[in-house]
Design a protein around this motif. Sequence first.
Motif, PDB file in Angstrom:
ATOM      1  N   LEU A   1       7.546   2.947  -6.913  1.00  0.00           N
ATOM      2  CA  LEU A   1       8.569   1.935  -6.657  1.00  0.00           C
ATOM      3  C   LEU A   1       8.859   1.867  -5.163  1.00  0.00           C
ATOM      4  O   LEU A   1       8.757   2.871  -4.455  1.00  0.00           O
ATOM      5  CB  LEU A   1       9.876   2.289  -7.389  1.00  0.00           C
ATOM      6  CG  LEU A   1       9.778   2.485  -8.901  1.00  0.00           C
ATOM      7  CD1 LEU A   1      11.085   3.054  -9.425  1.00  0.00           C
ATOM      8  CD2 LEU A   1       9.479   1.160  -9.571  1.00  0.00           C
ATOM      9  N   GLU A   2       9.253   0.700  -4.690  1.00  0.00           N
ATOM     10  CA  GLU A   2       9.659   0.586  -3.293  1.00  0.00           C
ATOM     11  C   GLU A   2      10.809   1.551  -3.054  1.00  0.00           C
ATOM     12  O   GLU A   2      11.691   1.708  -3.892  1.00  0.00           O
ATOM     13  CB  GLU A   2      10.087  -0.849  -2.980  1.00  0.00           C
ATOM     14  CG  GLU A   2       8.947  -1.828  -3.141  1.00  0.00           C
ATOM     15  CD  GLU A   2       8.714  -2.671  -1.914  1.00  0.00           C
ATOM     16  OE1 GLU A   2       9.275  -2.390  -0.855  1.00  0.00           O
ATOM     17  OE2 GLU A   2       7.944  -3.625  -2.047  1.00  0.00           O
ATOM     18  N   GLY A   3      10.799   2.239  -1.940  1.00  0.00           N
ATOM     19  CA  GLY A   3      11.846   3.189  -1.635  1.00  0.00           C
ATOM     20  C   GLY A   3      11.567   4.572  -2.176  1.00  0.00           C
ATOM     21  O   GLY A   3      12.376   5.478  -2.015  1.00  0.00           O
ATOM     22  N   GLY A   4      10.436   4.766  -2.820  1.00  0.00           N
ATOM     23  CA  GLY A   4      10.066   6.077  -3.320  1.00  0.00           C
ATOM     24  C   GLY A   4      10.525   6.338  -4.727  1.00  0.00           C
ATOM     25  O   GLY A   4      11.210   5.517  -5.333  1.00  0.00           O
ATOM     26  N   PRO A   5      10.189   7.511  -5.252  1.00  0.00           N
ATOM     27  CA  PRO A   5      10.533   7.837  -6.646  1.00  0.00           C
ATOM     28  C   PRO A   5      12.042   7.936  -6.823  1.00  0.00           C
ATOM     29  O   PRO A   5      12.763   8.315  -5.915  1.00  0.00           O
ATOM     30  CB  PRO A   5       9.850   9.174  -6.887  1.00  0.00           C
ATOM     31  CG  PRO A   5       9.563   9.744  -5.542  1.00  0.00           C
ATOM     32  CD  PRO A   5       9.465   8.607  -4.597  1.00  0.00           C
ATOM     33  N   ARG A   6      12.480   7.568  -8.018  1.00  0.00           N
ATOM     34  CA  ARG A   6      13.903   7.697  -8.349  1.00  0.00           C
ATOM     35  C   ARG A   6      14.062   7.806  -9.857  1.00  0.00           C
ATOM     36  O   ARG A   6      13.132   7.515 -10.608  1.00  0.00           O
ATOM     37  CB  ARG A   6      14.695   6.535  -7.788  1.00  0.00           C
ATOM     38  CG  ARG A   6      14.294   5.167  -8.319  1.00  0.00           C
ATOM     39  CD  ARG A   6      15.169   4.094  -7.661  1.00  0.00           C
ATOM     40  NE  ARG A   6      14.777   2.781  -8.096  1.00  0.00           N
ATOM     41  CZ  ARG A   6      14.083   1.928  -7.362  1.00  0.00           C
ATOM     42  NH1 ARG A   6      13.741   2.258  -6.147  1.00  0.00           N
ATOM     43  NH2 ARG A   6      13.769   0.743  -7.824  1.00  0.00           N
TER      44      ARG A   6
ATOM     45  N   GLY B   1       0.807  -1.216   0.000  1.00  0.00           N
ATOM     46  CA  GLY B   1       0.000   0.000   0.000  1.00  0.00           C
ATOM     47  C   GLY B   1       0.839   1.264   0.000  1.00  0.00           C
ATOM     48  O   GLY B   1       0.434   2.289  -0.544  1.00  0.00           O
ATOM     49  N   GLU B   2       2.031   1.207   0.594  1.00  0.00           N
ATOM     50  CA  GLU B   2       2.932   2.364   0.610  1.00  0.00           C
ATOM     51  C   GLU B   2       3.329   2.757  -0.817  1.00  0.00           C
ATOM     52  O   GLU B   2       3.355   3.939  -1.153  1.00  0.00           O
ATOM     53  CB  GLU B   2       4.192   2.049   1.420  1.00  0.00           C
ATOM     54  CG  GLU B   2       3.954   1.861   2.889  1.00  0.00           C
ATOM     55  CD  GLU B   2       3.871   3.173   3.644  1.00  0.00           C
ATOM     56  OE1 GLU B   2       4.497   4.160   3.209  1.00  0.00           O
ATOM     57  OE2 GLU B   2       3.166   3.204   4.669  1.00  0.00           O
ATOM     58  N   VAL B   3       3.639   1.767  -1.632  1.00  0.00           N
ATOM     59  CA  VAL B   3       4.065   2.026  -3.012  1.00  0.00           C
ATOM     60  C   VAL B   3       2.913   2.632  -3.807  1.00  0.00           C
ATOM     61  O   VAL B   3       3.107   3.597  -4.557  1.00  0.00           O
ATOM     62  CB  VAL B   3       4.583   0.728  -3.671  1.00  0.00           C
ATOM     63  CG1 VAL B   3       4.844   0.926  -5.155  1.00  0.00           C
ATOM     64  CG2 VAL B   3       5.843   0.248  -2.970  1.00  0.00           C
ATOM     65  N   VAL B   4       1.723   2.094  -3.641  1.00  0.00           N
ATOM     66  CA  VAL B   4       0.558   2.627  -4.350  1.00  0.00           C
ATOM     67  C   VAL B   4       0.246   4.038  -3.850  1.00  0.00           C
ATOM     68  O   VAL B   4      -0.101   4.921  -4.639  1.00  0.00           O
ATOM     69  CB  VAL B   4      -0.655   1.691  -4.200  1.00  0.00           C
ATOM     70  CG1 VAL B   4      -1.862   2.244  -4.943  1.00  0.00           C
ATOM     71  CG2 VAL B   4      -0.317   0.294  -4.702  1.00  0.00           C
ATOM     72  N   ALA B   5       0.407   4.262  -2.550  1.00  0.00           N
ATOM     73  CA  ALA B   5       0.186   5.595  -1.990  1.00  0.00           C
ATOM     74  C   ALA B   5       1.181   6.596  -2.573  1.00  0.00           C
ATOM     75  O   ALA B   5       0.824   7.739  -2.859  1.00  0.00           O
ATOM     76  CB  ALA B   5       0.289   5.558  -0.471  1.00  0.00           C
ATOM     77  N   ASP B   6       2.425   6.168  -2.767  1.00  0.00           N
ATOM     78  CA  ASP B   6       3.420   7.038  -3.389  1.00  0.00           C
ATOM     79  C   ASP B   6       2.978   7.430  -4.797  1.00  0.00           C
ATOM     80  O   ASP B   6       3.154   8.575  -5.218  1.00  0.00           O
ATOM     81  CB  ASP B   6       4.787   6.355  -3.457  1.00  0.00           C
ATOM     82  CG  ASP B   6       5.470   6.242  -2.115  1.00  0.00           C
ATOM     83  OD1 ASP B   6       5.036   6.889  -1.136  1.00  0.00           O
ATOM     84  OD2 ASP B   6       6.460   5.478  -2.020  1.00  0.00           O
TER      85      ASP B   6
END
Length: 137
Positions: free
Chosen positions: A130-135, A98-103
């Motif tokens: 992406l896991e770890g946030g945008p990059r 859910g964290e990745v989708v929320a990002d």
Amino acid sequence: MLLEAIQVAGETPPGQRSPWTDPVLEELRTHVQVGASFAFLLDAGNWDNEQQDYVRAIIAEAGRRLRGYGVVTSVQAAHRYVIEGEPLFLRGHEQINGEVVADLAEAIECLIQDQLPPVPVTDRHWFFGLEGGPRTL
């Protein structure tokens, strides 16, 4: 994300919804059913400003909720997200973060508000969701 947004919208009783809400939600369901086989455009011209703001608001709320859910298993998703009597299939995944989708929901909001990070150097692109946030890749 769109299915959670549809859930958010569904919490408003039908008698309190704008007359255009159901067709907008049906379009969101269509996007879910085709599995991102065509672009999801908030500004395609088929929605007015009020409808665009509505979709933006329910996507933002969906992102906040998904962040709070953490990991959603395929079993949980199948119980929570049903379209036309059929449970959501996570494309073979056992779970979604859910964290990745929320990002991704937050990145959509940043895009709309013109608050994305600066354009990366040539031959690089921003990747969100992406896991770890945008990059950049």
